[in-house]
Design a protein around this motif. Structure first.
Motif, short mmCIF file in Angstrom:
data_model
loop_
_atom_site.label_atom_id
_atom_site.label_comp_id
_atom_site.label_asym_id
_atom_site.label_seq_id
_atom_site.Cartn_x
_atom_site.Cartn_y
_atom_site.Cartn_z
N ASP A 1 1.02 -1.26 0.09
CA ASP A 1 -0.03 -0.03 -0.03
C ASP A 1 1.02 1.41 0.11
OD1 ASP A 1 -2.47 1.28 0.41
OD2 ASP A 1 -1.74 2.06 2.03
N ALA A 2 1.87 1.06 0.75
CA ALA A 2 2.69 2.48 1.01
C ALA A 2 3.58 2.66 -0.23
CB ALA A 2 3.73 2.33 2.05
N PHE A 3 3.98 1.61 -0.87
CA PHE A 3 4.79 2.22 -2.15
C PHE A 3 3.80 2.05 -3.35
CE2 PHE A 3 8.62 0.23 -0.06
CZ PHE A 3 9.54 0.93 -0.59
N GLY A 4 2.77 1.49 -3.30
CA GLY A 4 1.54 1.89 -4.29
C GLY A 4 0.98 3.46 -4.09
N VAL B 1 2.81 9.72 -8.39
CA VAL B 1 3.68 10.01 -9.69
C VAL B 1 2.93 10.08 -10.97
CG1 VAL B 1 5.42 9.00 -11.15
CG2 VAL B 1 5.86 8.89 -8.74
N ALA B 2 1.80 9.09 -10.93
CA ALA B 2 1.16 9.25 -12.10
C ALA B 2 0.20 10.48 -12.16
CB ALA B 2 0.16 8.15 -12.26
N ALA B 3 -0.47 10.63 -11.15
CA ALA B 3 -1.36 11.97 -10.81
C ALA B 3 -0.34 13.09 -10.91
CB ALA B 3 -2.00 11.99 -9.44
N THR B 4 0.84 13.22 -10.49
CA THR B 4 1.68 14.40 -10.77
C THR B 4 1.81 14.58 -12.54
OG1 THR B 4 2.36 14.40 -8.65
CG2 THR B 4 3.87 15.47 -10.30
N LEU B 5 2.16 13.76 -13.08
CA LEU B 5 2.60 13.81 -14.64
C LEU B 5 1.16 13.88 -15.38
CD1 LEU B 5 5.37 10.83 -14.72
CD2 LEU B 5 5.62 13.41 -14.90
N GLU B 6 0.17 13.57 -14.86
CA GLU B 6 -1.05 13.54 -15.52
C GLU B 6 -1.33 15.46 -16.03
OE1 GLU B 6 -5.98 13.14 -15.18
OE2 GLU B 6 -4.72 11.86 -14.13
N GLY B 7 -1.40 15.28 -17.29
CA GLY B 7 -1.56 16.63 -18.04
C GLY B 7 -0.51 17.69 -18.05
N HIS C 1 8.49 0.21 -9.94
CA HIS C 1 7.37 -0.16 -9.15
C HIS C 1 7.11 -1.62 -9.44
CE1 HIS C 1 3.84 0.24 -6.61
NE2 HIS C 1 3.07 -0.09 -7.42
N ARG C 2 7.00 -2.20 -10.62
CA ARG C 2 6.88 -3.59 -10.66
C ARG C 2 8.01 -4.28 -10.06
NH1 ARG C 2 5.17 -1.50 -15.75
NH2 ARG C 2 7.29 -2.03 -16.64
N GLN C 3 9.05 -3.94 -10.04
CA GLN C 3 10.27 -4.82 -9.57
C GLN C 3 10.18 -4.86 -8.09
OE1 GLN C 3 14.23 -5.40 -11.31
NE2 GLN C 3 15.01 -4.20 -9.46
N THR C 4 9.78 -3.72 -7.54
CA THR C 4 9.53 -3.22 -6.08
C THR C 4 8.61 -4.37 -5.47
OG1 THR C 4 10.30 -0.94 -6.04
CG2 THR C 4 8.61 -1.71 -4.41
N VAL C 5 7.32 -4.31 -6.14
CA VAL C 5 6.03 -5.13 -5.86
C VAL C 5 6.69 -6.37 -5.90
CG1 VAL C 5 3.93 -6.00 -6.64
CG2 VAL C 5 4.40 -3.39 -6.56
N ASP D 1 11.95 9.13 1.64
CA ASP D 1 12.69 9.95 0.75
C ASP D 1 11.58 9.95 -0.39
OD1 ASP D 1 14.93 11.40 -0.21
OD2 ASP D 1 15.42 9.53 -1.29
N CYS D 2 11.05 8.80 -1.02
CA CYS D 2 10.37 8.89 -2.35
C CYS D 2 9.09 9.67 -2.02
CB CYS D 2 10.07 7.55 -2.75
SG CYS D 2 11.28 6.52 -3.37
N LEU D 3 8.47 9.71 -0.82
CA LEU D 3 7.12 10.48 -0.71
C LEU D 3 7.49 11.83 -0.58
CD1 LEU D 3 5.54 7.74 2.18
CD2 LEU D 3 4.68 8.72 -0.28
N GLN D 4 8.52 12.26 0.00
CA GLN D 4 8.74 13.63 0.10
C GLN D 4 8.96 14.17 -1.36
OE1 GLN D 4 11.78 14.86 3.00
NE2 GLN D 4 11.95 12.81 3.56
N HIS D 5 9.91 13.44 -2.22
CA HIS D 5 10.11 13.73 -3.54
C HIS D 5 8.66 13.76 -4.44
CE1 HIS D 5 14.15 14.58 -2.73
NE2 HIS D 5 14.69 13.20 -2.70
#
Length: 171
Positions: A9-12, A18-24, A111-115, A150-154
């Motif tokens: 859930d956390a990494f998801g 990331v996807a929402a930030t890049l949208e549009g 993300h796939r490798q992480t999962v 770190d990733c959540l901050q970025h």
């Protein structure tokens, strides 16, 4: 809740943001640096992908997605293939240029490798030492939490930069 489910859930949530930030967002907006010298969306998302890729590949005993799936070549950055962005100068931040679609493709692969790795873990694995260069040595659990932090901050920073860019005329 099981540890695996919590970590997934956390990494998801990173992946979703990331996807929402890049949208549009187009390449010009993604490359725009706040105040001319802040970190761009492109740099922030590339860096967080590299951080997660390096940290988890090392802990899992896997090759980094960056090299194993050809992303170093696809990005074609004027940086060392081992570069993750730590300590970058302003010029190096400027050098990190990529289409939003490529940024998302890279993060999705990471993300796939992480999962895949997270699904192999048991609670006992979290105590395994993954880095003896620190005192005390770093356990897998600590490495996962530090990578998440770190990733959540970025990704939050990237979303903030997107908000700063909203309503600005396109370059």
């Amino acid at each position: 809740m099981k540890t695996e489910d919590l970590l997934l859930d956390a990494f998801g949530r990173i992946r979703q943001t990331v996807a929402a930030t890049l949208e549009g967002v187009d390449a010009a907006a993604a490359a725009r640096r706040p105040a001319g010298n802040g970190n761009s969306i492109t740099w922030l998302l590339w860096h967080l992908g590299r951080v997660e890729d390096v940290q988890l590949a090392s802990a899992a005993g896997l090759e980094q997605v960056w090299s194993s799936q050809g992303f170093a070549d696809r990005f074609d950055l004027p940086l060392s293939p081992r570069d993750t962005g730590y300590g970058h100068s302003s010029g190096q931040v400027d050098a990190v240029q990529a289409a939003p679609e490529l940024l998302l493709a890279y993060y999705d692969a990471v993300h796939r490798q992480t999962v895949g790795f997270l699904k192999t873990l048991d609670d006992e694995d979290l105590d395994r030492i993954v880095d003896t260069r620190w005192d005390p040595p770093v356990s897998l659990g600590v490495r996962l939490v530090s990578t998440l932090a770190d990733c959540l901050q970025h990704v939050g920073q990237a979303a903030y930069v997107k908000g700063l860019n909203a309503g600005r005329p396109q370059d």
